[in-house]
Design a protein around this motif. Structure first.
Motif, short mmCIF file in Angstrom:
data_model
loop_
_atom_site.label_atom_id
_atom_site.label_comp_id
_atom_site.label_asym_id
_atom_site.label_seq_id
_atom_site.Cartn_x
_atom_site.Cartn_y
_atom_site.Cartn_z
N TYR A 195 0.83 -1.20 0.00
CA TYR A 195 0.00 0.00 0.00
C TYR A 195 0.86 1.25 0.00
CZ TYR A 195 1.02 -0.78 4.96
OH TYR A 195 1.66 -1.04 6.16
N GLN A 196 0.28 2.33 -0.47
CA GLN A 196 1.02 3.58 -0.62
C GLN A 196 1.05 4.35 0.69
OE1 GLN A 196 -0.02 5.91 -4.11
NE2 GLN A 196 0.49 7.82 -3.07
N LEU A 197 2.21 4.93 1.00
CA LEU A 197 2.34 5.80 2.16
C LEU A 197 1.42 7.01 2.00
CD1 LEU A 197 3.76 6.87 4.76
CD2 LEU A 197 5.48 7.88 3.23
N ARG A 252 -14.11 -3.05 -2.65
CA ARG A 252 -12.65 -3.16 -2.65
C ARG A 252 -12.19 -4.57 -3.06
NH1 ARG A 252 -9.79 0.77 0.39
NH2 ARG A 252 -8.16 -0.80 0.74
N LEU A 253 -13.11 -5.54 -3.00
CA LEU A 253 -12.77 -6.93 -3.31
C LEU A 253 -12.86 -7.18 -4.81
CD1 LEU A 253 -14.76 -8.60 -0.42
CD2 LEU A 253 -12.27 -8.46 -0.59
N SER A 254 -11.82 -7.74 -5.38
CA SER A 254 -11.80 -7.98 -6.82
C SER A 254 -12.84 -9.01 -7.23
CB SER A 254 -10.40 -8.41 -7.27
OG SER A 254 -9.97 -9.55 -6.56
N ASP A 255 -13.19 -9.96 -6.35
CA ASP A 255 -14.19 -10.97 -6.68
C ASP A 255 -15.60 -10.51 -6.38
OD1 ASP A 255 -12.26 -12.69 -7.59
OD2 ASP A 255 -12.11 -13.84 -5.73
N GLY A 256 -15.74 -9.32 -5.81
CA GLY A 256 -17.05 -8.76 -5.58
C GLY A 256 -17.81 -9.43 -4.44
N GLU A 298 -7.84 -7.84 -3.09
CA GLU A 298 -8.37 -6.62 -2.48
C GLU A 298 -7.41 -5.50 -2.85
OE1 GLU A 298 -8.63 -3.44 0.35
OE2 GLU A 298 -7.04 -4.93 0.49
N VAL A 299 -7.85 -4.26 -2.79
CA VAL A 299 -7.07 -3.14 -3.31
C VAL A 299 -5.59 -3.24 -2.99
CG1 VAL A 299 -6.73 -0.65 -3.15
CG2 VAL A 299 -9.04 -1.58 -3.36
N SER A 300 -5.23 -3.51 -1.74
CA SER A 300 -3.82 -3.53 -1.35
C SER A 300 -3.34 -4.90 -0.89
CB SER A 300 -3.57 -2.51 -0.24
OG SER A 300 -4.36 -2.80 0.90
N ALA A 301 -4.12 -5.95 -1.13
CA ALA A 301 -3.78 -7.29 -0.64
C ALA A 301 -3.49 -8.25 -1.78
CB ALA A 301 -4.91 -7.84 0.23
#
Length: 395
Positions: A198-200, A335-339, A241-244
């Motif tokens: 994830y981005q700072l 946020r979940l890619s699988d919805g 997930e966005v950052s996982a």
């Protein structure tokens, strides 16, 4: 609220250990510098009283996951962990394959041998590496170096941990694309089976907010994101997930999935936040509660948290307004890619699917932001790219 079905909503537990050896300049979490007179025994006593006070919210369910966050949870002595988990098992039923995650820092002075955590029942580690660049680690205020980070991951695997998350941040002060890519390669080489990448961000009430560092420009940040994501895919990691990111040797973090899918989670510890659903046909112990979905939190300061003779109280108890339920649900689940399925939406919120909601879904499908599926609400690659704009359609 007729559709709310608590019996099929997973139940988790969050435990907050609020101390760190030193507060990092970017951190806005509820963490406090460790003192020589810190009373761990009294704190665990309070945790167990707190856990006992929330037993009525279980409503016939078993705990499917536990997450121990902080602060630096590995600061808590191993004997206190044994006492804590003995007490939790006396209060709650665990599923047979319960996932128990503990955050840990690489510095060996802060934790017991990793095998001792396995003996307690902790079966997943989340190691706060952040970067394998020693110069960047100093800038971030971390007390470990790159060598300790690699050794910690390898030692955990040798001790028997099969599931190891590594926290990595990108967009660090003056970070180049090559430096960000180097961090990913090092984490994979060391044996990470899951990477939180994830981005700072510069948050209020932090040292970095008062004394802002020089961060990469937008072009560099975009290149880091594109090249880093491609590298993780090439290494066999899936972005669920966005950052996982999870490897084929592991599975997504059950606790986090429960959070993003609007599941329930009890919460104990200073500053801990929880969420519980209560049905109308609740037992006598919950007769004073209206049916609905509630959020609560605990006193932030450890001294305030332990200063109760019965149990640490809920300081932020609040029922989520029915008009806000859809927005809160979509804020998490998209946020979940699988919805998420329509059924999960209805059973975890109790709200009915309206014509307006269906029309919004159809419009977003036509725009290419959601996949065309009648039973699933799933963002497309385009939808994930414009996630904030997608979420705003439901708030």
């Amino acid at each position: 609220m007729d559709l709310l079905n608590v019996s099929i909503i997973p139940l988790a537990l969050y435990i907050h250990i609020p101390w760190c050896v030193r507060k990092c300049p970017y951190c806005d979490f509820n963490s406090h510098q460790l003192k020589d007179d810190t009373d761990f025994t009294t704190y665990v006593d309070a945790l167990l009283l707190d856990a006992k006070s929330q037993v009525n919210f279980v409503q016939g369910r078993k705990l499917s996951s536990i997450f121990i966050g902080g602060g630096t949870p590995s600061i808590l002595p191993i004997d206190e962990y044994h006492r804590l988990f003995d007490g939790l098992r006396a209060l709650y039923h665990f599923v047979d394959d319960i996932e128990v995650t503990m955050e840990a820092n690489p510095a060996t002075i802060e934790h017991a041998p990793f095998a001792e955590y396995l003996a307690v029942g902790i079966n997943r580690l989340s190691i706060g590496v952040q970067t394998f660049n020693n110069q960047k680690l100093k800038k971030l205020g971390r007390i470990h170096d790159a060598s300790q980070a690699s050794i910690a991951i390898k030692s955990a695997k040798q001790a028997g941990f099969k599931r190891i998350n590594v926290d990595l941040m990108h967009g660090l002060p003056n970070q180049s694309v090559d430096e960000a890519i180097f961090d990913i390669n090092q984490a994979v080489m060391a044996g990470a089976t899951h990477i939180s990448w994830y981005q700072l961000t510069i948050e209020p009430n932090t040292i970095f907010y008062r004394d802002k560092p020089i961060l990469p420009n937008e072009d560099t940040l975009a290149n880091i994101e594109v090249q880093g994501s491609q590298l993780l895919q090439d290494k066999g990691f899936k972005n669920y997930e966005v950052s996982a990111w999870v490897s084929t040797d592991d599975e997504p973090c059950r606790h986090n999935i429960n959070y993003w899918k609007f599941g329930d989670y009890l919460a104990i510890g200073a500053g801990a936040h929880g969420k519980v659903s209560i049905q109308q046909n609740n037992p006598d112990q919950l007769a004073d509660y209206e049916q609905g979905v509630y959020r609560f939190s605990k006193s932030r300061l450890p001294k305030d948290y332990v200063n109760f003779t019965v149990a640490p109280k809920q300081v932020g108890w609040q029922k989520i307004n029915e008009d806000d339920l859809l927005g809160e649900f979509m804020l998490d689940s998209l946020r979940l890619s699988d919805g998420i399925t329509i059924e999960e939406l209805t059973h975890r919120t109790g709200i009915k699917i309206t014509t307006d909601f269906t029309n919004t879904l159809n419009q977003l499908k036509k725009q290419g932001l959601l996949f065309d599926d009648n039973n699933l609400i799933q963002p497309t690659n385009l939808g994930r790219r414009f996630l904030n704009q997608l979420i705003e359609k439901f708030i």
